[in-house]
Structures are given as C-alpha cells and as structure tokens.
Scaffold this motif. Structure first.
Motif, PDB file in Angstrom:
ATOM      1  N   TYR A  64       0.833  -1.198   0.000  1.00 33.49           N
ATOM      2  CA  TYR A  64       0.000   0.000   0.000  1.00 33.49           C
ATOM      3  C   TYR A  64       0.869   1.249   0.000  1.00 33.49           C
ATOM      4  CZ  TYR A  64      -3.186  -3.603   1.499  1.00 33.49           C
ATOM      5  OH  TYR A  64      -3.901  -4.762   1.566  1.00 33.49           O
ATOM      6  N   ILE A  65       0.545   2.183  -0.901  1.00 38.81           N
ATOM      7  CA  ILE A  65       1.177   3.497  -0.898  1.00 38.81           C
ATOM      8  C   ILE A  65       0.137   4.465  -0.364  1.00 38.81           C
ATOM      9  CG2 ILE A  65       2.197   5.344  -2.261  1.00 38.81           C
ATOM     10  CD1 ILE A  65       3.057   3.138  -4.272  1.00 38.81           C
ATOM     11  N   THR A  66       0.425   5.028   0.797  1.00 39.15           N
ATOM     12  CA  THR A  66      -0.511   5.942   1.454  1.00 39.15           C
ATOM     13  C   THR A  66       0.224   7.246   1.729  1.00 39.15           C
ATOM     14  OG1 THR A  66       0.016   4.948   3.589  1.00 39.15           O
ATOM     15  CG2 THR A  66      -1.893   4.075   2.432  1.00 39.15           C
ATOM     16  N   TYR A  67       0.265   8.075   0.722  1.00 40.94           N
ATOM     17  CA  TYR A  67       1.076   9.278   0.768  1.00 40.94           C
ATOM     18  C   TYR A  67       0.445  10.394   1.592  1.00 40.94           C
ATOM     19  CZ  TYR A  67       4.861  12.170  -1.016  1.00 40.94           C
ATOM     20  OH  TYR A  67       5.981  12.952  -1.121  1.00 40.94           O
ATOM     21  N   CYS A  68      -0.877  10.425   1.693  1.00 40.82           N
ATOM     22  CA  CYS A  68      -1.523  11.487   2.459  1.00 40.82           C
ATOM     23  C   CYS A  68      -2.249  10.893   3.670  1.00 40.82           C
ATOM     24  CB  CYS A  68      -2.486  12.288   1.582  1.00 40.82           C
ATOM     25  SG  CYS A  68      -3.936  11.375   1.071  1.00 40.82           S
ATOM     26  N   ASP A  69      -2.564  11.747   4.617  1.00 39.00           N
ATOM     27  CA  ASP A  69      -3.229  11.307   5.849  1.00 39.00           C
ATOM     28  C   ASP A  69      -4.546  10.593   5.561  1.00 39.00           C
ATOM     29  OD1 ASP A  69      -1.136  12.514   7.148  1.00 39.00           O
ATOM     30  OD2 ASP A  69      -2.358  14.005   8.199  1.00 39.00           O
ATOM     31  N   ARG A  74      -8.066   5.852   5.553  1.00 43.29           N
ATOM     32  CA  ARG A  74      -9.045   5.087   4.786  1.00 43.29           C
ATOM     33  C   ARG A  74      -8.562   3.686   4.432  1.00 43.29           C
ATOM     34  NH1 ARG A  74      -9.267   4.852  -0.539  1.00 43.29           N
ATOM     35  NH2 ARG A  74      -8.065   6.758  -0.792  1.00 43.29           N
ATOM     36  N   LEU A  75      -7.335   3.553   3.970  1.00 45.46           N
ATOM     37  CA  LEU A  75      -6.835   2.249   3.510  1.00 45.46           C
ATOM     38  C   LEU A  75      -6.256   1.384   4.624  1.00 45.46           C
ATOM     39  CD1 LEU A  75      -5.085   3.306   0.188  1.00 45.46           C
ATOM     40  CD2 LEU A  75      -7.265   2.104   0.442  1.00 45.46           C
ATOM     41  N   LEU A  76      -5.619   2.018   5.598  1.00 41.89           N
ATOM     42  CA  LEU A  76      -4.904   1.254   6.626  1.00 41.89           C
ATOM     43  C   LEU A  76      -5.546   1.333   8.002  1.00 41.89           C
ATOM     44  CD1 LEU A  76      -1.273   2.266   5.624  1.00 41.89           C
ATOM     45  CD2 LEU A  76      -2.540   0.210   4.932  1.00 41.89           C
ATOM     46  N   GLY A  77      -6.521   2.190   8.154  1.00 43.51           N
ATOM     47  CA  GLY A  77      -7.183   2.309   9.451  1.00 43.51           C
ATOM     48  C   GLY A  77      -6.391   3.072  10.490  1.00 43.51           C
ATOM     49  N   MET A  95       3.503   2.488  13.460  1.00 42.68           N
ATOM     50  CA  MET A  95       2.996   1.231  14.020  1.00 42.68           C
ATOM     51  C   MET A  95       1.588   0.930  13.518  1.00 42.68           C
ATOM     52  SD  MET A  95       4.544   1.047  17.912  1.00 42.68           S
ATOM     53  CE  MET A  95       3.626   2.436  18.513  1.00 42.68           C
ATOM     54  N   GLU A  96       0.738   1.941  13.474  1.00 45.18           N
ATOM     55  CA  GLU A  96      -0.620   1.719  12.985  1.00 45.18           C
ATOM     56  C   GLU A  96      -0.634   1.386  11.492  1.00 45.18           C
ATOM     57  OE1 GLU A  96      -3.810   4.326  14.198  1.00 45.18           O
ATOM     58  OE2 GLU A  96      -2.809   4.752  16.120  1.00 45.18           O
ATOM     59  N   ALA A 101      -1.735  -2.554   7.417  1.00 52.35           N
ATOM     60  CA  ALA A 101      -1.352  -3.255   6.185  1.00 52.35           C
ATOM     61  C   ALA A 101      -1.398  -4.767   6.390  1.00 52.35           C
ATOM     62  CB  ALA A 101       0.037  -2.820   5.739  1.00 52.35           C
ATOM     63  N   ALA A 102      -0.852  -5.238   7.518  1.00 52.93           N
ATOM     64  CA  ALA A 102      -0.858  -6.681   7.796  1.00 52.93           C
ATOM     65  C   ALA A 102      -2.285  -7.203   7.902  1.00 52.93           C
ATOM     66  CB  ALA A 102      -0.072  -6.979   9.072  1.00 52.93           C
ATOM     67  N   ASP A 103      -3.140  -6.469   8.594  1.00 56.43           N
ATOM     68  CA  ASP A 103      -4.538  -6.889   8.731  1.00 56.43           C
ATOM     69  C   ASP A 103      -5.229  -6.945   7.374  1.00 56.43           C
ATOM     70  OD1 ASP A 103      -4.228  -7.058  11.486  1.00 56.43           O
ATOM     71  OD2 ASP A 103      -5.314  -5.194  11.904  1.00 56.43           O
ATOM     72  N   LYS A 104      -5.088  -5.886   6.607  1.00 56.02           N
ATOM     73  CA  LYS A 104      -5.786  -5.797   5.317  1.00 56.02           C
ATOM     74  C   LYS A 104      -5.288  -6.858   4.337  1.00 56.02           C
ATOM     75  CE  LYS A 104      -7.677  -2.611   2.080  1.00 56.02           C
ATOM     76  NZ  LYS A 104      -8.242  -1.305   1.973  1.00 56.02           N
TER      77      LYS A 104
END
Length: 182
Positions: A64-69, A74-77, A95-96, A101-104
């Motif tokens: 997952y690339i999550t560049y913004c907050d 939304r994607l990683l919780g 950590m979150e 990512a592991a959960d998803k």
C-alpha cells in the motif's frame, strides 16, 4: 568525475540493497511467512525492491502506498486521533500503518515507512526524520514496534536509505532468536 562517483555510490548501495532483499526473502520463505508494505515517503520503493528479486511472489502479495493522511486513515485504518495528535511522521503512525497493512493483506508481517524526505520540513519535523514500523503476529503474540531514523542527504538519498532501514528491520526481527515463527 562527479557523475562517475555518484554512479559508483548508487551501484554500491543498489548492490547492498539486493543482497539484503534476497536475504529477507530467503528468511521469510524459510519461515513460511507473508509480508506486506505500507509506504508513505518511499512511495513504493520498498515493495519494488522486494519484487525485484525472483521468487518474491511466494512471500509478497500486495503493498500500500498511502502518501496522504486521508489514505492512511481510509486504507490502513490509522486513527484520526493518532494523525491529529502525533501527525503522519511519528512512531505511532508507523505502528498503525504496519498493523493496518498486515490486517488488510492478511499477512504475517507488515512493514511501514513514513518520514520527511525533503526538501522542506513537515509539521515542524526535520528533513531526514523517518520512522519504520513492523507488525507481526505469531501464535497469539502480537508485536508492534517503530524505529526512528535521522537520515542525511537529498530527497532520493533519504528515500533509498529508508528502504534499507526497513529491510534491515525485517531481517533483524526474523533473525531474533527469541521469536519462534510458525
């Protein structure tokens, strides 16, 4: 002359990175684990380094690339409270991100990278401040850690160093004799 030395330094780094990645994939395969990534400032460089090694598809299914907050939430919780209180570049967010990512991905190991690659500071945090996070689950035991790195160089150098830090972190965790994986 300067271009040659920069190319040589990049080749040396790239060679070390490939050796580290091959070692990581070998260890993850031996332990029959699945790994995933959550990346911000590296924007996919960790995932790219992993899949650059033949056989990576047996241990890496998605990243997952999550560049913004907003995408971290939304994607990683990643909790909005964490993002508001600690900001994106923090141990708490790393950590979150790793856990999310592991959960998803339903992976055994989640690794994350968030930081300030520059050239400007972010939320008062200096250029070169990077956090790598790791989450892993093993027989009911959950471990979630983050590591702080103060990296030097230009934007690309900081991003490349962050990749190496993330890979080193995974190898250290897997090599840890106190951890009894599957």
């Amino acid at each position: 002359m300067e271009c040659v030395s920069i190319h040589i330094l990049y080749s040396i780094f790239y060679g070390m990175e490939i050796i580290l990645i091959k070692r990581e994939i070998k260890l993850v395969k031996e332990k029959q684990l699945i790994i995933t990534t959550a990346e911000s400032c590296t924007a996919g460089l960790v995932s790219a380094a992993i899949v650059n090694v033949s056989g990576a598809s047996t241990v890496f299914k998605e990243g997952y690339i999550t560049y913004c907050d907003e995408s971290k939430h939304r994607l990683l919780g990643v909790s909005q409270d964490t993002l508001n209180k600690y900001k994106a570049v923090s141990a708490e967010t790393a950590m979150e991100m790793a856990k999310g990512a592991a959960d998803k991905a339903r992976a055994d190991i989640g690794i994350s990278v968030t930081g300030v690659a520059g050239p400007d500071t972010e939320d008062g945090k200096p250029v070169g401040l990077v956090y790598t996070g790791i989450y892993y689950y093993n027989d009911g035991v959950i471990v979630n850690k983050a590591y702080e790195h103060n990296l030097k160089g230009d934007r690309q150098q900081i991003r490349n160093q962050a990749v190496e830090c993330a890979i080193d972190m995974v190898i250290d965790v897997i090599d840890d004799s106190n951890i009894d994986f599957k």
